[in-house]
Design an enzyme around this catalytic site. Structure first.
Site, PDB file in Angstrom:
ATOM      1  N   SER A   1     -10.802   0.000   6.580  1.00  0.00           N
ATOM      2  CA  SER A   1      -9.735  -0.027   5.215  1.00  0.00           C
ATOM      3  C   SER A   1      -9.074  -1.266   4.495  1.00  0.00           C
ATOM      4  O   SER A   1      -9.034  -1.367   3.570  1.00  0.00           O
ATOM      5  CB  SER A   1      -9.118   0.735   5.397  1.00  0.00           C
TER       6      SER A   1
ATOM      7  N   SER B   1      -9.732   2.077   2.227  1.00  0.00           N
ATOM      8  CA  SER B   1      -9.170   2.671   2.265  1.00  0.00           C
ATOM      9  C   SER B   1      -7.930   1.368   1.084  1.00  0.00           C
ATOM     10  O   SER B   1      -6.615   2.469   0.063  1.00  0.00           O
ATOM     11  CB  SER B   1      -8.279   4.183   2.667  1.00  0.00           C
TER      12      SER B   1
ATOM     13  N   LYS C   1       1.115  -1.073  -0.147  1.00  0.00           N
ATOM     14  CA  LYS C   1       0.105  -0.073   0.104  1.00  0.00           C
ATOM     15  C   LYS C   1       0.860   1.344  -0.114  1.00  0.00           C
ATOM     16  O   LYS C   1       1.841   1.273   0.902  1.00  0.00           O
ATOM     17  CB  LYS C   1      -1.168   0.290   1.325  1.00  0.00           C
TER      18      LYS C   1
HETATM   19  N1  GLN Z   1     -13.437   4.512   5.605  1.00  0.00           N
HETATM   20  C1  GLN Z   1     -12.632   5.316   6.895  1.00  0.00           C
HETATM   21  C2  GLN Z   1     -12.768   6.125   7.135  1.00  0.00           C
HETATM   22  O1  GLN Z   1     -12.749   6.917   5.772  1.00  0.00           O
HETATM   23  C3  GLN Z   1     -11.630   3.470   7.058  1.00  0.00           C
HETATM   24  C4  GLN Z   1     -10.664   3.982   6.966  1.00  0.00           C
HETATM   25  C5  GLN Z   1      -9.183   3.571   6.696  1.00  0.00           C
HETATM   26  O2  GLN Z   1      -9.589   2.730   7.602  1.00  0.00           O
HETATM   27  N2  GLN Z   1      -8.373   3.856   6.474  1.00  0.00           N
HETATM   28  O3  GLN Z   1     -11.890   7.192   7.391  1.00  0.00           O
END
Ligand code: GLN
Length: 488
Positions: free
Chosen positions: A177, A153, A76
């Protein structure tokens, strides 16, 4: 060759039926073919990959291979990689080349993996569809012509692994995410216990929640990756003095009279989920019962407030973490008339809309008028949720719940910010509590798309979480071979 799991590839590499170089070429060719359409990588590193593969082959030839020698992975693009551009999918870091290696990516180097490239994501990991990426959204390879989200994400990693553009990869999970994108791409996504994997060198979003973890096609593969990336790191003060060392194949924890108490969260019963998710969830619970599991109802009284608490705590921490991007030391700089004007211009140009929204929310909830009523209140809710998980784990060993409400949605779905936030309902509580949770493919919906469910455990019970996930994986039998998913 790209349909091989990590487990299978390692066997073939060890028996020298295939070489790391051959395996790497297979992935590089596929990246060449489909990488642009899927948009799963921000940066590919073919030369580095071939050099890594050659080094692996030399170790196999010498008879002293490393644990994951020759395994081609996607990282990532939130993990700093020395000499390789690391963008966090932001214009702010579009041209940032770190001088150092994150602990997690270093551990993958030490394990002998081959780096294929840096995977796309939501900007600074803020989002659910990977649509906030400065580089455009990655695409879900399932029913590709429909242009569905691969989640976020860590959507670049799930897009790459599901399509056979990497054999496995890394994600980070601050509020879901890893688990959410895995659940809608037919993959296994493991959010370990907070502190099990070092955050050092990983671009910070919300430090008390950020959790690196693996994404792979099988639970055994995820366990192999987690074994490589976990471990205490003196450079991260929140790193736990614990590791994770899986012996794969993971052994069964049910069957042959083995006893296990599985909890179902009462408060989630009234949350609307798709009929497919309900049917598949119930079917898997019945399967586990048939193996002798005792299923009990448990209560996490404040779990439906987790979303509100998360969307105060995460932006608060983000607003503080992202203050460092001021155009002075590294990253984008847009010169203004004076210092303050330079800050303003740099930050206005460098950050996308969602990141700016989070920083404004975060700054607001930390202001002196709001700190008590919002931030401290959210911190109290967080504590209650963590305590409730502890209490629930007095009554059961592991907990099951959906990973999301339904299957992958089209990328052009027109959702409001709050509607996006609501998609995290099933995942954020585990981050607030710091407990391990694994999303595992649980079945295929009527529309032909995969659905995942979560196994949640006590802190540091990551092994059993994955062992139960493996039982679910076996019952579900979801075929996630990339050539099957892509039809090519
Ligand atoms: N969807 C969540 C957010 O927008 C989780 C993001 C994440 O876990 N990095 O914060």
């Amino acid at each position: 060759m790209i349909d091989l799991t990590i487990t299978e590839a390692l066997e073939k590499l060890k028996s020298r039926e295939i070489s790391a170089t051959e395996l790497t070429h297979a992935y590089l060719e596929r990246i060449e073919k489909y990488g642009a359409d899927l948009n799963c990588y921000i940066t590919t590193t073919p030369e580095r990959a071939l050099a890594d593969a050659a080094a692996s082959d030399a170790r196999y030839a010498a008879g002293n291979p490393l644990p994951l020698d020759g395994i081609p992975i996607a990282m990532k693009d939130l993990f700093a990689t020395r000499g390789i551009r690391t963008t966090a999918a932001s214009r702010m870091l579009e041209n940032f080349v770190p001088q150092y290696e994150s602990t997690v990516s270093q551990k993958f180097i030490d394990a002998g993996t081959v780096l294929l490239g840096k995977a796309n994501l939501d900007e600074f990991a803020m989002g659910t569809f990977s649509k906030t990426s400065f580089f455009g959204a990655p695409i879900n390879p399932w029913q590709m012509e429909r242009k569905l989200t691969a989640g976020g994400s860590s959507g670049g990693t799930t897009s790459a692994v599901a399509s056979g553009l990497a054999i496995g990869g890394t994600g980070t999970d601050t509020g879901g995410s890893i688990r959410f994108p895995a659940s809608i791409t037919g993959l296994v996504g493991m959010k370990p216990t907070y502190g099990l994997c070092s955050r050092w060198g990983c671009v910070a979003f919300a430090s008390s929640l950020d959790t690196p973890g693996p994404i792979a096609r099988t639970v055994d593969d995820a366990a192999l990756l987690l074994s490589a990336m976990a471990g205490h790191d003196p450079k991260d003060s929140t790193s736990a003095d614990a590791g994770f060392h899986a012996h794969t194949p993971l052994s069964p924890i049910l069957g042959d009279g083995k006893k296990l108490r599985i909890g179902i969260i009462k408060e989630f019963a009234d949350v609307e989920i798709s009929p497919d998710m309900k049917r598949i969830f119930d079917a898997r619970v019945a399967d586990l019962k048939s193996l002798g599991a005792d299923v009990v109802e448990v209560s996490i009284p404040n779990i439906l407030d987790a979303l509100a608490a998360y969307y105060i705590i995460a932006p608060a921490e983000a607003s503080s973490n992202l203050a460092r991007y001021d155009g002075m030391r590294y990253g984008l700089r847009v010169d203004g008339t004076d210092l303050i004007d330079t800050y303003k211009k740099t930050r206005a140009a460098g950050f996308g809309t969602e990141v700016q929204r989070r920083m404004i929310i975060g700054t607001a909830v930390l202001s002196s008028e709001s700190y008590e009523v919002y931030f401290m209140q959210a911190a109290r809710v967080r504590r209650m949720i963590a305590d409730s998980f502890n209490a629930a784990f007095e009554q059961c060993d592991l907990i099951l719940c959906p990973a999301g409400a339904g299957t992958a949605m089209p990328l052009d779905s027109d959702l409001t910010p709050l509607e996006y936030y609501a998609l995290d309902l099933f995942t954020v509580a585990m981050n607030l509590a710091g407990v391990p949770a694994c999303s595992v493919p649980a079945g295929i919906a009527e529309n032909g798309l995969p659905l995942g469910m979560q196994v949640v455990g006590r802190r540091f019970d990551d092994m059993r979480v994955m062992q139960l996930a493996k039982h679910i994986e076996q019952f579900a039998g979801v075929d996630n071979r990339p050539t099957k998913i892509m039809g090519k």
